[in-house]
Every structure is written in C-alpha cells, then in structure tokens.
Design a protein around this motif. Structure first.
Motif, PDB file in Angstrom:
ATOM      1  N   LEU A   1       0.829  -1.210   0.000  1.00  9.42           N
ATOM      2  CA  LEU A   1       0.000   0.000   0.000  1.00  9.42           C
ATOM      3  C   LEU A   1       0.862   1.257   0.000  1.00  9.42           C
ATOM      4  O   LEU A   1       1.681   1.454   0.893  1.00  9.42           O
ATOM      5  CB  LEU A   1      -0.916   0.007   1.220  1.00  9.42           C
TER       6      LEU A   1
ATOM      7  N   ARG B   1      -3.084   3.595  -0.267  1.00  9.27           N
ATOM      8  CA  ARG B   1      -2.935   3.385   1.182  1.00  9.27           C
ATOM      9  C   ARG B   1      -4.024   4.163   1.949  1.00  9.27           C
ATOM     10  O   ARG B   1      -4.673   3.615   2.840  1.00  9.27           O
ATOM     11  CB  ARG B   1      -1.536   3.819   1.624  1.00  9.27           C
TER      12      ARG B   1
ATOM     13  N   PHE C   1      -7.418   2.538   1.360  1.00  6.99           N
ATOM     14  CA  PHE C   1      -7.509   1.280   2.106  1.00  6.99           C
ATOM     15  C   PHE C   1      -7.787   1.558   3.592  1.00  6.99           C
ATOM     16  O   PHE C   1      -8.674   0.934   4.196  1.00  6.99           O
ATOM     17  CB  PHE C   1      -6.213   0.473   1.969  1.00  6.99           C
TER      18      PHE C   1
ATOM     19  N   VAL D   1      -1.165  -5.986   1.702  1.00  4.08           N
ATOM     20  CA  VAL D   1      -2.372  -6.804   1.671  1.00  4.08           C
ATOM     21  C   VAL D   1      -2.064  -8.023   0.800  1.00  4.08           C
ATOM     22  O   VAL D   1      -1.584  -7.877  -0.329  1.00  4.08           O
ATOM     23  CB  VAL D   1      -3.570  -6.016   1.093  1.00  4.08           C
TER      24      VAL D   1
ATOM     25  N   VAL E   1     -13.216  -2.813   0.787  1.00  7.03           N
ATOM     26  CA  VAL E   1     -11.773  -2.927   1.068  1.00  7.03           C
ATOM     27  C   VAL E   1     -11.104  -3.693  -0.074  1.00  7.03           C
ATOM     28  O   VAL E   1     -10.047  -3.297  -0.572  1.00  7.03           O
ATOM     29  CB  VAL E   1     -11.528  -3.631   2.427  1.00  7.03           C
TER      30      VAL E   1
ATOM     31  N   ALA F   1     -10.713  -1.495  -2.960  1.00  2.89           N
ATOM     32  CA  ALA F   1      -9.689  -0.458  -2.739  1.00  2.89           C
ATOM     33  C   ALA F   1      -8.293  -0.948  -3.104  1.00  2.89           C
ATOM     34  O   ALA F   1      -7.418  -0.151  -3.426  1.00  2.89           O
ATOM     35  CB  ALA F   1      -9.725   0.008  -1.279  1.00  2.89           C
ATOM     36  N   VAL F   2      -8.097  -2.266  -3.049  1.00  2.00           N
ATOM     37  CA  VAL F   2      -6.766  -2.810  -3.376  1.00  2.00           C
ATOM     38  C   VAL F   2      -6.791  -3.592  -4.699  1.00  2.00           C
ATOM     39  O   VAL F   2      -5.892  -4.383  -4.987  1.00  2.00           O
ATOM     40  CB  VAL F   2      -6.205  -3.679  -2.221  1.00  2.00           C
TER      41      VAL F   2
END
Ligand SMILES: Cc1cc2nc3c(=O)[nH]c(=O)nc-3n(C[C@H](O)[C@H](O)[C@H](O)COP(=O)(O)O)c2cc1C
Length: 168
Positions: A50, A55, A58, A93, A145, A148-149
């Motif tokens: 991240l 980042r 997240f 992650v 979440v 987000a990644v």
C-alpha cells in the motif's frame, strides 16, 4: 539467521514504528512469498504494497468496515481506528485471486498456497530484523476494502500484513 532460529523466534509485533522495510528488503520479502508451494503453479497470491492514494483509501475503507460490524462506533473512534491502522510503516495486503475458470485446483488449495506465501513473507521479514503482524478482521471480508486494493468481491484477503520496526 538459521531457518530453525527464525521459526523458533518468530512472534507477532504488537506495535510497530518507523522504519519499515527498505525497498531492497521489501523486494527480498516479496520474492520469499512467491517461493511458496503452489498446486498447479497458479500463483494465486497478490502482494499489494500500500502506497500513496491506495494506502489512504484502504485505511478509510478498513476503518469503515469495522464500523459496519460495530455501528455504535463514534466518528472519534473511527478516526482513532484510522490512526491505528495507519501507524504501521508498511502494509502489504495479501490477496488470493482464485482461478475458477481454467483450473481444476480446488479453491481451498489455492487459498492454502497463499497462506504458505504469507508465512514465507513473515519469516523473511523477521529474518531481516523487522516486526510483523498478520491481521484480518472485518476489513478482510469487506467488498469495499477488496475493491480499494484492486481485488474482486469473490477474491480473498488472506492477510493484512503490517511491517515495521518493533516498538519496545
Ligand atoms: C489468518 C489469521 C488472521 C489473523 N487476524 C488477526 C487479527 O485480525 N487481529 C489480531 O490481533 N490477530 C490476528 N491474528 C493472530 C496474530 O497474527 C498472531 O499470530 C497471534 O496473536 C499469535 O501470536 P504470535 O504470532 O506471536 O504467536 C491472525 C492470525 C491468522 C493466522
């Protein structure tokens, strides 16, 4: 460090501070992750380091996921949660992008390969002198979440790995 010593002395770091792994060390740690046993050589792991806007997104999404589970959380508690998550110098992650179309390898075995990768990451970081904490919590199961990644809703977050220097 001998491998057996790394295994014998591995433990989670409750509180982490700067510095996080150097770019060179992070590269070594991620390469160790990718050496995990992997049925079908699918490489289902995704190591998402991240940085920058991702980042921030997240951390916000992860704190919100906790509020979904605990709706009584106040805005102050939410801000404190964001601060707590963001305290770790480095967050990786570890996702499992399950291959369901082209592979007959069961999903559980793909997940198992990624779990093995997490342990490799952990031991490698520990060997290099860093503190590590393997977390999941509500954030790991939250579709926002995952988005987000860059993971899909039916992918898995196997670990939210916090890395840095152990705070005494
Ligand atoms: C899949 C998985 C998820 C975990 N998630 C959390 C978590 O969300 N929060 C937490 O405090 N510990 C979590 N843990 C446990 C810690 O990472 C740690 O391993 C445990 O507290 C035992 O401490 P030790 O690693 O020092 O032996 C998780 C462990 C695993 C394997």
């Amino acid at each position: 460090m001998e491998l057996s010593a790394a295994i014998d002395t591995r433990s989670s770091a409750g509180r982490l501070t700067e510095p996080g792994p150097t770019p060179l060390h992070l590269d070594r740690i991620l390469k160790a992750g990718a050496r995990a046993p992997d049925h079908g050589r699918l490489q289902p792991w995704r190591f998402i380091v991240l940085e920058g806007a991702m980042r921030d997104t997240f951390i916000r999404a992860a704190a919100e996921a906790k509020r979904v589970r605990l709706p009584a959380m106040t805005d102050e508690q939410l801000a404190a949660e964001r601060e707590k998550i963001g305290r770790s110098p480095t967050i990786v992650v570890v996702g499992c992008a399950v291959n369901r179309e082209q592979s007959k390898i069961p999903e559980m075995e793909q997940f198992a390969a990624v779990s093995a990768a997490v342990q490799n990451l952990f031991l490698s970081a520990h060997d290099l002198g860093y503190g590590v904490m393997w977390k999941t919590g509500a954030a790991a199961y939250d579709p926002h979440v995952k988005a987000a990644v860059g993971l899909k809703p039916d992918d898995h977050i196997v670990a939210i790995l916090h890395l840095g220097t152990r705070q005494k």
